[in-house]
Design an enzyme around this catalytic site. Structure first.
Site, PDB file in Angstrom:
ATOM      1  N   ASP A 104       1.036  -1.077   0.155  1.00  0.00           N
ATOM      2  CA  ASP A 104      -0.067   0.019  -0.229  1.00  0.00           C
ATOM      3  C   ASP A 104       0.923   1.146   0.026  1.00  0.00           C
ATOM      4  OD1 ASP A 104      -1.544   2.254   0.899  1.00  0.00           O
ATOM      5  OD2 ASP A 104      -3.025   0.943   1.339  1.00  0.00           O
ATOM      6  N   HIS A 105       1.221   1.920  -1.157  1.00  0.00           N
ATOM      7  CA  HIS A 105       1.955   2.787  -1.102  1.00  0.00           C
ATOM      8  C   HIS A 105       1.797   4.210  -0.171  1.00  0.00           C
ATOM      9  CE1 HIS A 105      -0.755   5.031  -3.914  1.00  0.00           C
ATOM     10  NE2 HIS A 105      -0.045   6.001  -3.723  1.00  0.00           N
TER      11      HIS A 105
ATOM     12  N   HIS B 287      -6.041   2.702   1.519  1.00  0.00           N
ATOM     13  CA  HIS B 287      -5.141   3.897   2.164  1.00  0.00           C
ATOM     14  C   HIS B 287      -5.627   4.345   3.237  1.00  0.00           C
ATOM     15  CE1 HIS B 287      -3.477   3.193  -1.685  1.00  0.00           C
ATOM     16  NE2 HIS B 287      -4.505   3.754  -2.401  1.00  0.00           N
TER      17      HIS B 287
END
Ligand code: NAD
Length: 482
Positions: A177-178, A240
């Site tokens: 999950d960046h 996110h």
């Protein structure tokens, strides 16, 4: 000055989907920057794998072009570009067939870290895991990297996890999950657990509420087909925003180690109250000079939300009674991501009221201008009595750290963490499933509801009902600046 780097061991990184957008725009430019920072060792090799038949030289040329497009000129030197491109190889593999696997096997070295980045559609994840195993490449110390969408509901997420864990242990699976790779998100942990100041106040006794906002100024242009099957809840909240919520709300882990941190995040997700539809607002942006949401998607009656606002309660000792308000949407006034922790008023004020007083708040900004602001109340300077005013104690990292501030892209950190074998900033399978279980219940309620999302003006702050969601609790959203 370039940020300090810890060297990593030599590695073979195979990127499946190496000719795709994610590989060209993010993964390879990030690796290039790590090479430039001196972190990629001489013995590092990147092997692109994709369907197109192409020579190594042709692929290297296409990567040179990608670097020109996605790495600013000031960060490119001829020598580093050459050294980087020299370590890139290519193999044509149609992952659904048998061709190319033997050639790929022949390119991998036995004694270096081995990682497989699956930068392809999730429908291919299971096939690739299977083929890697058949080819004898799913060795116990190899790693596999995947990223969103990790399912579209609990059942599909479980199915995906089962396909991956059939051939790889959980310790070998890196779910990106960046957001977790962002500097400020990690700073949230430093702020909470390395300062004596905040943690004693970090609970329902002192915190009135928390607001998490991820606002985008762009719409769904060009991605309408994909987005309409997903919506803001699946695309942003389940992953996110859920991760930001977990890091804000979790108990201090015993150690800064992957499973200690991930255990605490999982406990937060499991403590979330089921969300009632009355505590939610869905929106769809309308056209106003430009095309509205419904003009970008095939179904003219689509009920998919391009905006969502939620009031979320965490049922545990730390947070009972302190709501978390979450919102995310497209076509809003500006691009903004922040976590705002709003503290309670002092128990008894000895000063005259300040007009529009908002009280103490800690704002953790992810974008734009990563940084942290603490809103304080001070005396208004000058004579004329004791008047108060609110001022920000601002730490924009770029200002505070000056030349030392060279913020790496989230992918730079995450890819290097894969090579280091550090899973702290990656999601564990049970976290993803727990987040889907919570999300699914609300999606089912929406599905059954006759109501449509409320339409909202592009360039604003979302639907009116979202304002009302906080007004009814005597609170208001922070402004999305223009
Ligand atoms: P893309 O369509 O641009 O590229 C897909 C790549 O997969 C190409 O290299 C193609 O050759 C390869 N491919 C497709 N079928 C293949 C097959 N049978 N055998 C071998 N290779 C095959 O897609 P993308 O935008 O790069 O996205 C890749 C994945 O990453 C998707 O799952 C996407 O949802 C996810 N993702 C992308 C982004 C992004 O910014 N692009 C961001 C987050 C997640």
């Amino acid at each position: 000055m370039v940020a300090r780097t810890i060297p990593v061991d030599p590695f073979d990184l195979v990127i499946f989907g190496a000719t795709g957008d994610l590989a060209r725009r993010k993964i390879l430019p990030s690796l290039y920057r790590r090479r430039q920072a001196g972190q990629m060792p001489e013995g590092a090799r990147v092997i692109g794998a994709a369907r197109s038949k192409m020579t190594r030289t042709a692929y290297q040329k296409s990567i040179r072009e990608a670097l020109e497009e996605f790495v600013p000129e000031a960060e490119r030197t001829a020598a580093t570009v050459k050294a980087f491109v020299d370590c890139i190889d290519y193999v044509a593999v149609d992952v659904t067939g048998d061709g190319g696997w033997q050639e790929l096997c022949g390119k991998l070295r036995p004694d270096v870290v081995r990682a497989f980045y699956l930068s392809v559609a999730p429908s291919l994840f299971g096939t690739i895991a299977e083929k890697l195993a058949e080819s004898g490449l799913a060795t116990p110390d190899s790693r596999i990297v995947v990223e969103k969408p990790l399912g579209h509901d609990l059942a599909s997420a479980q199915e995906l996890n089962a396909k991956l864990t059939r051939h790889f242990d959980e310790q070998q699976i890196y779910r990106i999950d960046h957001y977790l790779g962002k500097e400020t998100v990690q700073n949230l942990m430093a702020l909470r657990f390395a300062n004596a100041l905040f943690e004693p106040l970090w609970n329902a006794q002192h915190i009135d509420h928390v607001q998490i906002t991820v606002a985008e100024s762009i719409g769904v242009e060009g991605r309408g087909g994909y987005y309409d099957k997903s919506g803001a809840m699946r695309d942003m909240v389940q992953n996110h925003i859920m991760q930001l919520l977990c890091l804000t709300a979790m108990e201090p882990p015993a150690r800064f180690e992957p499973d200690s941190v991930r255990d605490e995040k999982l406990k937060v997700i499991r403590a979330l109250d089921p969300i009632h539809v009355d505590d939610t607002v869905r929106g769809q942006y309308r056209g106003n000079g430009s095309a509205g949401y419904l003009e970008h998607v095939e179904n003219p009656d689509s009920k998919t939300e391009s905006y969502v606002a939620l009031k979320v309660q965490i049922s545990n000792w730390r947070w009972a009674g302190t709501p978390f308000y979450l919102r995310t949407g497209k076509k809003l006034r500006s691009r903004l991501s922040e976590i705002a922790v709003i503290f309670k008023e002092v128990p008894h004020s000895i000063f005259p009221e300040v007009s529009n007083r908002k009280g103490n708040a800690l704002i953790i900004r992810l974008q734009p201008d990563e940084g942290i602001t603490l809103r304080m109340t001070i005396k208004d300077p000058g004579p004329g009595g004791m008047r108060l005013r609110e001022v920000p104690l601002d730490m924009t990292f770029a200002d505070a750290l000056g030349d030392e501030f060279d913020i790496p892209d989230a992918y730079e950190r995450l890819v290097m963490d894969v090579i280091r074998g550090n899973q702290t900033l990656f999601m564990r399978g049970d976290e993803v499933e727990a987040a889907w279980a919570w999300t699914d219940a609300l999606l089912a309620e929406w599905q059954d509801s006759p109501d449509r999302p409320q339409s909202y003006d592009p360039g604003g702050s979302g639907p009116d009902d979202a304002l009302a969601l906080l007004h009814r609790d005597g609170r208001r959203w922070r402004d999305i600046p223009g």
